[in-house]
Design an enzyme around this catalytic site. Structure first.
Site, PDB file in Angstrom:
ATOM      1  N   HIS A   1     -11.094 -32.287  18.199  1.00 40.21           N
ATOM      2  CA  HIS A   1     -12.046 -31.183  18.276  1.00 40.21           C
ATOM      3  C   HIS A   1     -11.611 -30.151  17.221  1.00 40.21           C
ATOM      4  O   HIS A   1     -10.420 -30.028  16.915  1.00 40.21           O
ATOM      5  CB  HIS A   1     -11.938 -30.576  19.684  1.00 40.21           C
ATOM      6  CG  HIS A   1     -12.953 -29.554  20.038  1.00 40.21           C
ATOM      7  ND1 HIS A   1     -12.846 -28.245  19.611  1.00 40.21           N
ATOM      8  CD2 HIS A   1     -14.067 -29.615  20.794  1.00 40.21           C
ATOM      9  CE1 HIS A   1     -13.876 -27.559  20.103  1.00 40.21           C
ATOM     10  NE2 HIS A   1     -14.629 -28.362  20.820  1.00 40.21           N
TER      11      HIS A   1
ATOM     12  N   ASP B   1      -3.813 -31.847  23.376  1.00 44.31           N
ATOM     13  CA  ASP B   1      -5.010 -31.115  23.769  1.00 44.31           C
ATOM     14  C   ASP B   1      -5.569 -31.820  25.013  1.00 44.31           C
ATOM     15  O   ASP B   1      -6.120 -32.918  24.923  1.00 44.31           O
ATOM     16  CB  ASP B   1      -6.009 -31.147  22.599  1.00 44.31           C
ATOM     17  CG  ASP B   1      -7.369 -30.565  22.970  1.00 44.31           C
ATOM     18  OD1 ASP B   1      -7.608 -30.302  24.155  1.00 44.31           O
ATOM     19  OD2 ASP B   1      -8.191 -30.390  22.052  1.00 44.31           O
TER      20      ASP B   1
ATOM     21  N   GLN C   1     -10.162 -32.310  27.746  1.00 41.68           N
ATOM     22  CA  GLN C   1     -11.038 -33.311  28.385  1.00 41.68           C
ATOM     23  C   GLN C   1     -10.279 -34.177  29.381  1.00 41.68           C
ATOM     24  O   GLN C   1     -10.849 -35.123  29.936  1.00 41.68           O
ATOM     25  CB  GLN C   1     -11.689 -34.209  27.320  1.00 41.68           C
ATOM     26  CG  GLN C   1     -12.619 -33.492  26.393  1.00 41.68           C
ATOM     27  CD  GLN C   1     -13.853 -32.927  27.109  1.00 41.68           C
ATOM     28  OE1 GLN C   1     -14.214 -33.353  28.203  1.00 41.68           O
ATOM     29  NE2 GLN C   1     -14.496 -31.947  26.495  1.00 41.68           N
TER      30      GLN C   1
ATOM     31  N   LYS D   1     -13.639 -26.412  32.254  1.00 44.19           N
ATOM     32  CA  LYS D   1     -13.946 -27.848  32.255  1.00 44.19           C
ATOM     33  C   LYS D   1     -13.368 -28.506  33.509  1.00 44.19           C
ATOM     34  O   LYS D   1     -13.359 -29.725  33.641  1.00 44.19           O
ATOM     35  CB  LYS D   1     -13.376 -28.510  30.999  1.00 44.19           C
ATOM     36  CG  LYS D   1     -14.056 -28.020  29.703  1.00 44.19           C
ATOM     37  CD  LYS D   1     -13.512 -28.772  28.520  1.00 44.19           C
ATOM     38  CE  LYS D   1     -13.825 -28.096  27.192  1.00 44.19           C
ATOM     39  NZ  LYS D   1     -15.205 -28.246  26.765  1.00 44.19           N
TER      40      LYS D   1
ATOM     41  N   CYS E   1     -18.371 -30.372  17.726  1.00 43.80           N
ATOM     42  CA  CYS E   1     -17.171 -29.731  17.145  1.00 43.80           C
ATOM     43  C   CYS E   1     -16.156 -30.769  16.688  1.00 43.80           C
ATOM     44  O   CYS E   1     -14.948 -30.626  16.915  1.00 43.80           O
ATOM     45  CB  CYS E   1     -16.517 -28.761  18.117  1.00 43.80           C
ATOM     46  SG  CYS E   1     -17.579 -27.420  18.614  1.00 43.80           S
TER      47      CYS E   1
HETATM   48  N1  PLP Z   1     -10.479 -29.678  22.770  1.00 44.28           N
HETATM   49  C1  PLP Z   1     -11.384 -30.541  23.232  1.00 44.28           C
HETATM   50  C2  PLP Z   1     -11.081 -31.998  23.201  1.00 44.28           C
HETATM   51  C3  PLP Z   1     -12.602 -30.065  23.737  1.00 44.28           C
HETATM   52  O1  PLP Z   1     -13.509 -30.933  24.191  1.00 44.28           O
HETATM   53  C4  PLP Z   1     -12.855 -28.671  23.746  1.00 44.28           C
HETATM   54  C5  PLP Z   1     -14.137 -28.145  24.215  1.00 44.28           C
HETATM   55  O2  PLP Z   1     -15.137 -28.827  24.261  1.00 44.28           O
HETATM   56  C6  PLP Z   1     -11.863 -27.822  23.273  1.00 44.28           C
HETATM   57  C7  PLP Z   1     -10.695 -28.351  22.786  1.00 44.28           C
HETATM   58  C8  PLP Z   1     -12.045 -26.348  23.268  1.00 44.28           C
HETATM   59  O3  PLP Z   1     -12.058 -25.859  24.570  1.00 44.28           O
HETATM   60  P1  PLP Z   1     -12.443 -24.335  24.842  1.00 44.28           P
HETATM   61  O4  PLP Z   1     -13.755 -24.101  24.178  1.00 44.28           O
HETATM   62  O5  PLP Z   1     -12.508 -24.271  26.337  1.00 44.28           O
HETATM   63  O6  PLP Z   1     -11.353 -23.504  24.281  1.00 44.28           O
END
Ligand code: PLP
Length: 405
Positions: free
Chosen positions: A123, A200, A203, A226, A364
């Site tokens: 992401h 990260d 998900q 999430k 993203c």
């Molecule tokens: N990393 C992953 C794999 C994501 O799917 C997302 C959000 O969709 C994020 C990071 C960013 O999360 P946040 O917008 O809650 O900071």
């Protein structure tokens, strides 16, 4: 059926809605999940019964709020099996957690010419903070590629590691492909080369049982929104010896021990990284979300989501011209696809008219889109409150939409 899905759905007021006069089918759970009444009540209760600014005042409301806030920290510690509560830092989300590490780890450990390995399926929030840090420090980003079926080419990892590699940043679960990456194995490779790993977990945290000690993660980041919790709350877990050596990310109240114009000393962990008034009610309500998730059972939720994934995948693959991106066996409840001759945005917009919420676009993850030479996909993502009947509605609507083009 592992649990009583009708009863579970009753816990989520928003799911009772009709959209354009049709029952809502909410398949955008990878973007954000919905909240059970218990979480909504916890937010309201905080504001109506014990709201005060935490940690600082010697009065009843502040004490109660502090106690509830710190109780969530303990719940998070237990949820991910961290050694101590000092390693649980509250942020506003995964993005801020990663930015914190990119800045503070970068300041403490990265020199000009050093390298960070980042996977191709990340992401943007696990790419751009590293690019910013690399720009500041004169470091370099090295990409770990994927296969066309959405698998990380970890057999290439050793060859990408140099004596300048300082950190590997990788997602536990891809938000586009659903691929569950072998992060424990990646951590072993990293550590055997003296390299740190940031995972990260945005998900993963609501869908997999996370054990940061078993994974041997140096850093693990995730978001409450999430996980059926409030938005504006996230977590960064870090190994203590690293967090202790890293400078603060932001300056302000709470993160200090003593401030003099001649110089400032910093508070102990985790407060060194929690400058200013945090999202007090959100963190408290996150505790309610964790309690709810534990009651459902993450393993039960995951088993049901896998059943939904398999059921939906089988049906979608009968549609001519439909391609699914990410076909790994180790996969979470996320399906990204395109249909030949129909733009993903048109599909998403038309599905909305049937009351079906999916996501369209690049999610993203531009580098991943580039890998497949596409601009975007339609993404349906499941949570434990989704049903096979909803998938039937979705597939039937999709077929109808496709037939219109
Ligand atoms: N990393 C992953 C794999 C994501 O799917 C997302 C959000 O969709 C994020 C990071 C960013 O999360 P946040 O917008 O809650 O900071």
């Amino acid at each position: 059926m592992i649990f009583d899905i009708d009863k579970i759905r009753q816990d989520f007021p928003i799911l009772q809605q009709k959209i354009y006069n049709r029952p809502l089918v909410y398949f955008d759970n990878a973007a954000t999940t919905q909240r059970p009444q218990r979480v909504i009540d916890a937010l309201t209760r905080t504001y109506t019964e014990y709201y005060g600014n935490i940690h600082r005042a010697a009065h009843f409301l502040a004490d109660k709020a502090t106690e509830a806030y710190e109780q969530t920290r303990e719940m998070v510690r237990e949820l991910i099996n961290a050694e101590s509560r000092e390693q649980i830092i509250f942020t506003k989300g995964t993005t801020e957690s990663i930015n914190l590490v990119a800045f503070s780890f970068g300041e403490a450990f990265i020199q000009e010419g050093d390298e960070i390995i980042v996977s191709e399926m990340e992401h943007h929030s696990n790419i751009v903070p590293w690019q910013l840090m690399a720009g500041r420090k004169g470091a370099k980003i090295v990409m770990l590629p994927i296969d066309d079926d959405g698998r990380l080419q970890i057999e290439k990892l050793e060859s990408l590691i140099s004596n300048r590699t300082k950190l590997i940043a990788v997602t536990h679960v891809s938000n586009v492909l659903g691929t569950i990456n072998p992060v424990k194995q990646i951590a072993q490779i990293a550590h055997s080369n003296g390299i740190r790993i940031l995972i990260d977990g945005a998900q993963a945290a609501a869908h997999l049982r996370i054990d940061v000690q078993d994974l041997d993660a140096d850093f693990y980041a995730f978001s409450a929104h999430k996980m059926y919790g409030p938005n504006g709350v996230g977590v960064l877990y870090g190994k203590k010896e690293l967090l202790e050596q890293m400078p603060p990310y932001q300056g302000g109240g709470e993160m200090i021990s003593e401030v003099k114009f001649a110089g400032t000393t910093y508070n102990e962990l985790p407060y060194k990284f929690e400058a200013g008034t945090p999202n007090i009610s959100g963190v408290i309500a996150f505790g309610a979300a964790i309690g709810y998730l534990q009651q459902i059972g993450i393993e039960n939720a995951a088993a049901w989501e896998t059943e939904l994934l398999n059921y939906a995948t089988k049906q979608l693959l009968t549609i001519p011209g439909l391609r699914i991106y990410g076909t790994q066996v180790e996969k979470s409840g996320v399906i990204s696809f395109n249909v030949e001759g129909v733009h993903f945005f048109d599909l998403g917009t038309m599905l909305d008219k049937f009351g079906i919420a999916v996501r369209t676009g690049h999610h993203c993850a531009d580098p991943l889109m580039d890998h497949f030479d596409i601009q975007g996909t339609v993404r349906a993502s499941f949570a434990f409150y989704n049903t096979k009947e909803e998938i039937d509605v979705f597939v039937a609507a999709l077929k109808k939409v496709i037939s219109m083009f």
